[in-house]
Design an enzyme around this catalytic site. Structure first.
Site, PDB file in Angstrom:
ATOM      1  CG  HIS A  75      -1.910   1.101   1.245  1.00 33.76           C
ATOM      2  ND1 HIS A  75      -1.803   2.141   2.137  1.00 33.76           N
ATOM      3  CD2 HIS A  75      -3.017   1.349   0.499  1.00 33.76           C
ATOM      4  CE1 HIS A  75      -2.806   2.979   1.931  1.00 33.76           C
ATOM      5  NE2 HIS A  75      -3.562   2.523   0.949  1.00 33.76           N
ATOM      6  CG  ASP A 119      -7.038   3.817   0.027  1.00 38.32           C
ATOM      7  OD1 ASP A 119      -5.787   3.744   0.105  1.00 38.32           O
ATOM      8  OD2 ASP A 119      -7.673   4.853   0.313  1.00 38.32           O
TER       9      ASP A 119
END
EC number: 3.1.1.4
Length: 145
Positions: A75, A119
């Protein structure tokens, strides 16, 4: 104007100048928390991901402690790619849908789609791997080299 009114006006102006120097908070962190909740069906409090392993939370270094921590590293790398594209991932708000199979992005701009995809992939990854309580709030200076 009365002197008291001028003093009050001056105080308001000075306080606004001070407030303008405060850096903005990452606006989409609350949104990211909702995407995580959608992906894991609310099984774990969002704040548990704020200080997990070497990469979940601010910063990140060393070798991820497990697969969940690796999700956070990926991420972070995705956000770095977004920044290279000229996006501001911590400030970008996007549109998504929470369906029965988890979150789906339906944003309009390229940056919104890219950040949303970062996300959603992270949230799906979090939902896929087990959470090890021993990796919460670890001593990163010792374990993340």
């Amino acid at each position: 104007m009365y002197p008291a009114h001028l003093l009050l006006l001056l105080a308001v102006c000075v306080s606004l100048l001070g407030a303008s120097a405060i850096p903005p908070l990452p606006l989409n962190l609350a949104q990211f928390a909702l995407v995580i909740k959608c992906a894991d069906k609310g099984k774990r409090p969002r704040w548990h991901y704020m200080d997990y392993g070497c990469y979940c939370g601010p910063g990140g270094s060393g070798t991820p402690v497990d697969e969940l921590d690796r999700c956070c590293k990926t991420h972070d790398q995705c956000y770095a790619q977004a920044e290279k594209k000229g996006c501001y991932p911590k400030l970008t708000m996007y549109s998504y849908y929470c369906g029965g199979d988890g979150p789906y992005c339906n944003s309009k701009t390229e940056c919104q789609r890219f950040v949303c995809d970062c996300d959603v992939r992270a949230a799906d990854c979090f939902a896929r791997y087990p959470y090890n309580n021993k990796n919460y709030n670890i001593n990163t200076s010792k374990r993340c080299k």
